[in-house]
Write a protein that holds these residues in place. Structure first.
Motif, PDB file in Angstrom:
ATOM      1  N   ALA A 187       0.993  -1.186   0.032  1.00 57.22           N
ATOM      2  CA  ALA A 187       0.044   0.000   0.114  1.00 57.22           C
ATOM      3  C   ALA A 187       0.957   1.366  -0.094  1.00 57.22           C
ATOM      4  O   ALA A 187       1.294   1.789   1.008  1.00 57.22           O
ATOM      5  N   LYS A 188       1.224   1.668  -1.283  1.00 51.05           N
ATOM      6  CA  LYS A 188       2.028   2.996  -1.367  1.00 51.05           C
ATOM      7  C   LYS A 188       1.284   3.786  -1.956  1.00 51.05           C
ATOM      8  O   LYS A 188       0.653   3.701  -3.117  1.00 51.05           O
ATOM      9  N   PHE A 189       1.309   5.067  -0.918  1.00 50.87           N
ATOM     10  CA  PHE A 189       0.220   6.079  -1.465  1.00 50.87           C
ATOM     11  C   PHE A 189       0.946   7.264  -2.281  1.00 50.87           C
ATOM     12  O   PHE A 189       2.198   7.467  -2.302  1.00 50.87           O
ATOM     13  N   PHE A 197      12.829  12.724  -0.442  1.00 52.58           N
ATOM     14  CA  PHE A 197      13.734  11.472  -1.264  1.00 52.58           C
ATOM     15  C   PHE A 197      13.909  11.896  -2.660  1.00 52.58           C
ATOM     16  O   PHE A 197      14.925  11.351  -3.235  1.00 52.58           O
ATOM     17  N   ARG A 198      13.006  12.347  -3.253  1.00 47.93           N
ATOM     18  CA  ARG A 198      13.194  12.827  -4.559  1.00 47.93           C
ATOM     19  C   ARG A 198      14.654  13.452  -5.027  1.00 47.93           C
ATOM     20  O   ARG A 198      15.317  13.508  -5.889  1.00 47.93           O
ATOM     21  N   GLU A 199      14.851  14.580  -3.791  1.00 52.83           N
ATOM     22  CA  GLU A 199      16.222  15.173  -4.056  1.00 52.83           C
ATOM     23  C   GLU A 199      17.263  14.236  -3.549  1.00 52.83           C
ATOM     24  O   GLU A 199      18.388  14.089  -4.344  1.00 52.83           O
ATOM     25  N   VAL A 240       3.194  -0.598   4.351  1.00 50.47           N
ATOM     26  CA  VAL A 240       2.553   0.482   4.027  1.00 50.47           C
ATOM     27  C   VAL A 240       3.477   1.708   4.118  1.00 50.47           C
ATOM     28  O   VAL A 240       4.413   2.060   4.853  1.00 50.47           O
ATOM     29  N   LYS A 241       3.024   2.753   3.248  1.00 52.15           N
ATOM     30  CA  LYS A 241       3.892   4.022   2.985  1.00 52.15           C
ATOM     31  C   LYS A 241       3.103   4.987   2.542  1.00 52.15           C
ATOM     32  O   LYS A 241       2.398   4.749   1.500  1.00 52.15           O
ATOM     33  N   PRO A 242       3.351   6.261   3.045  1.00 50.74           N
ATOM     34  CA  PRO A 242       4.190   6.510   4.558  1.00 50.74           C
ATOM     35  C   PRO A 242       3.844   6.036   5.623  1.00 50.74           C
ATOM     36  O   PRO A 242       2.739   5.086   5.444  1.00 50.74           O
ATOM     37  N   VAL A 266       8.687   7.998   5.969  1.00 50.62           N
ATOM     38  CA  VAL A 266       9.392   8.420   4.542  1.00 50.62           C
ATOM     39  C   VAL A 266       9.980   9.831   4.990  1.00 50.62           C
ATOM     40  O   VAL A 266      10.061  10.477   6.230  1.00 50.62           O
ATOM     41  N   SER A 267      10.776  10.213   3.786  1.00 52.19           N
ATOM     42  CA  SER A 267      11.605  11.316   3.864  1.00 52.19           C
ATOM     43  C   SER A 267      11.127  12.564   4.499  1.00 52.19           C
ATOM     44  O   SER A 267      11.470  12.905   5.100  1.00 52.19           O
ATOM     45  N   GLY A 268       9.676  12.751   4.205  1.00 47.32           N
ATOM     46  CA  GLY A 268       9.015  13.997   4.583  1.00 47.32           C
ATOM     47  C   GLY A 268       8.902  13.968   5.938  1.00 47.32           C
ATOM     48  O   GLY A 268       8.763  15.108   6.847  1.00 47.32           O
ATOM     49  N   THR A 305      13.191   3.612   8.316  1.00 48.20           N
ATOM     50  CA  THR A 305      13.337   4.844   8.851  1.00 48.20           C
ATOM     51  C   THR A 305      14.659   5.483   8.747  1.00 48.20           C
ATOM     52  O   THR A 305      15.621   4.919   9.135  1.00 48.20           O
ATOM     53  N   TYR A 306      14.755   6.843   8.467  1.00 46.27           N
ATOM     54  CA  TYR A 306      16.244   7.319   8.318  1.00 46.27           C
ATOM     55  C   TYR A 306      16.660   7.803   9.782  1.00 46.27           C
ATOM     56  O   TYR A 306      17.826   8.127  10.015  1.00 46.27           O
ATOM     57  N   CYS A 307      15.717   7.704  10.711  1.00 49.33           N
ATOM     58  CA  CYS A 307      16.084   7.598  12.253  1.00 49.33           C
ATOM     59  C   CYS A 307      16.627   6.398  12.790  1.00 49.33           C
ATOM     60  O   CYS A 307      16.914   6.571  13.850  1.00 49.33           O
TER      61      CYS A 307
HETATM   62  C1  PBG Z   1      10.404   4.558  -5.486  1.00 49.35           C
HETATM   63  C2  PBG Z   1      10.471   4.978  -4.047  1.00 49.35           C
HETATM   64  C3  PBG Z   1       9.960   6.423  -3.491  1.00 49.35           C
HETATM   65  C4  PBG Z   1      10.328   6.220  -2.152  1.00 49.35           C
HETATM   66  C5  PBG Z   1      10.800   5.123  -2.059  1.00 49.35           C
HETATM   67  N1  PBG Z   1      10.979   4.248  -3.138  1.00 49.35           N
HETATM   68  C6  PBG Z   1       9.840   7.310  -4.389  1.00 49.35           C
HETATM   69  C7  PBG Z   1       8.594   7.725  -4.873  1.00 49.35           C
HETATM   70  O1  PBG Z   1       7.688   6.803  -4.834  1.00 49.35           O
HETATM   71  O2  PBG Z   1       8.498   8.975  -5.453  1.00 49.35           O
HETATM   72  C8  PBG Z   1      10.148   7.365  -1.048  1.00 49.35           C
HETATM   73  C9  PBG Z   1      10.706   7.087   0.225  1.00 49.35           C
HETATM   74  C10 PBG Z   1      10.953   8.162   0.955  1.00 49.35           C
HETATM   75  O3  PBG Z   1      10.029   9.101   0.593  1.00 49.35           O
HETATM   76  O4  PBG Z   1      11.572   8.334   1.838  1.00 49.35           O
HETATM   77  N2  PBG Z   1      11.267   3.838  -6.013  1.00 49.35           N
END
Ligand code: PBG
Length: 321
Positions: A187-189, A197-199, A240-242, A266-268, A305-307
């Motif tokens: 479940a990736k939203f 992350f995209r940076e 599940v993500k975020p 996630v990154s945000g 987690t980045y933590c």
């Molecule tokens: C896609 C992917 C993403 C993240 C993990 N795998 C980015 C996206 O779908 O745009 C995001 C992880 C994060 O924000 O920490 N390969």
């Protein structure tokens, strides 16, 4: 209710949920070069690391108590198909080989997706301006086999194409990797929380967005259907993500399925904690640990987690609320 809250020892005794370093997976970004550790500005403490620096960082992370990492790659070159993703000499393949040689007990999970490898930044191959689902499945299977050949312990598809878990499972089995498990980003939203992350991964789509393949943030029941399909297709673990904005989804999947369940903080989510802490508006350690604990309480077994290292170090020092 206050009788059992009276002392730290009583609170520890009746505590329902506990965090452990074993449950944390540290995400890392591997880049070309040697001796490179390039800071990601929107994620203080996170770096793009060359293969040698990735090994060094993992050695330190193991020292902190971390047992597993997930790798993302920044390839030397991108093309329309993302062919660097399945090259035997690809950036993540090289990192996996180096890590398995240096730290054989570290669990190395690999992200399987094309957004970091395609020139257009979408998660698969294009037909016009649309991502072609079934053409992408063939490539995801190639990428997965190539990473398994390099020695990856767990394959984690994050592309959100339909049928990907079945396609990857079949390809791994045919190539002799029947024992390699799949952690599905079930479940990736389509989330704004992936911005930093995209940076870090240099994977912002050149046009459009990911809403035609990633899930609508409004849909909780659909997440259960997504996960059920992945279980049928052979997923060994779900994710599940975020994480924090989707605790209800984590909880729903916990009740529906007995598979190990992961959540990607996630990154945000990380960037918000760091930014508020930098301004002195929150106590970073407390809020970070409370966030991770809440993700576990909602039902996640594993947290990406980045933590991870910061949390593991606090746990080693005997952290309790
Ligand atoms: C896609 C992917 C993403 C993240 C993990 N795998 C980015 C996206 O779908 O745009 C995001 C992880 C994060 O924000 O920490 N390969």
């Amino acid at each position: 209710m206050r009788r059992l809250r009276r002392t730290p020892a009583l609170r520890r005794m009746v505590r329902e949920t506990k965090l452990a370093a074993d449950d944390l997976i540290l995400p890392l970004f591997v880049c070309p070069g040697e001796g490179v550790a390039k800071a990601v500005s929107s994620m203080p403490g996170v770096f793009q690391l060359s293969v040698d620096k990735t090994v060094e960082t993992c050695r330190e992370a193991v020292g902190d108590g971390i047992g597993s990492v997930i790798l993302f790659g920044l390839p030397e070159a991108k093309d329309a198909e993302g062919s660097a993703a399945w090259s035997a000499d690809g950036i993540v393949q090289r990192a996996v080989r180096a890590l398995k040689a240096a730290l054989p007990d570290l669990v190395v999970v690999v992200d399987v997706c094309f957004c970091e490898y395609t020139s257009h930044g979408h998660c698969g191959v294009l037909k016009g301006h649309e991502v072609d689902n079934d053409a992408t499945l063939v490539k995801l299977a190639k990428q997965s086999v190539s990473l398994a050949e390099a020695g990856a312990d767990v394959i984690a598809p994050s592309d959100m194409m339909d049928g990907r878990i079945g396609a990857v499972r079949e390809a791994l089995d045919e190539a002799g990797f029947g024992e390699t498990p799949i952690l599905s980003y079930a479940a990736k939203f389509a989330s704004g929380f992936y911005g930093p992350f995209r940076e870090a991964a240099e994977s912002t789509p050149a046009f459009g967005d990911r809403r035609s393949y990633q899930m609508d943030p409004a849909n909780g029941r659909e997440a259960v259907r997504e996960a059920a399909l992945d279980v049928d297709e052979g997923a060994d673990m779900l994710m599940v993500k975020p994480a924090l904005p989707y605790l209800d989804v984590i909880s729903a999947l916990r009740y529906e399925f007995d598979l190990p369940l992961g959540a990607y903080h996630v990154s945000g989510e990380y960037a918000m904690l760091k930014a508020a802490a930098e301004r002195g508006w929150i106590d970073y350690d407390r809020v970070m640990m409370e966030s991770l604990l809440s993700i576990r309480r909602a039902g996640a077994d594993l947290i990406l987690t980045y933590c991870a290292r910061e949390a593991a170090r606090l746990l080693a020092k005997g952290w309790t609320e």
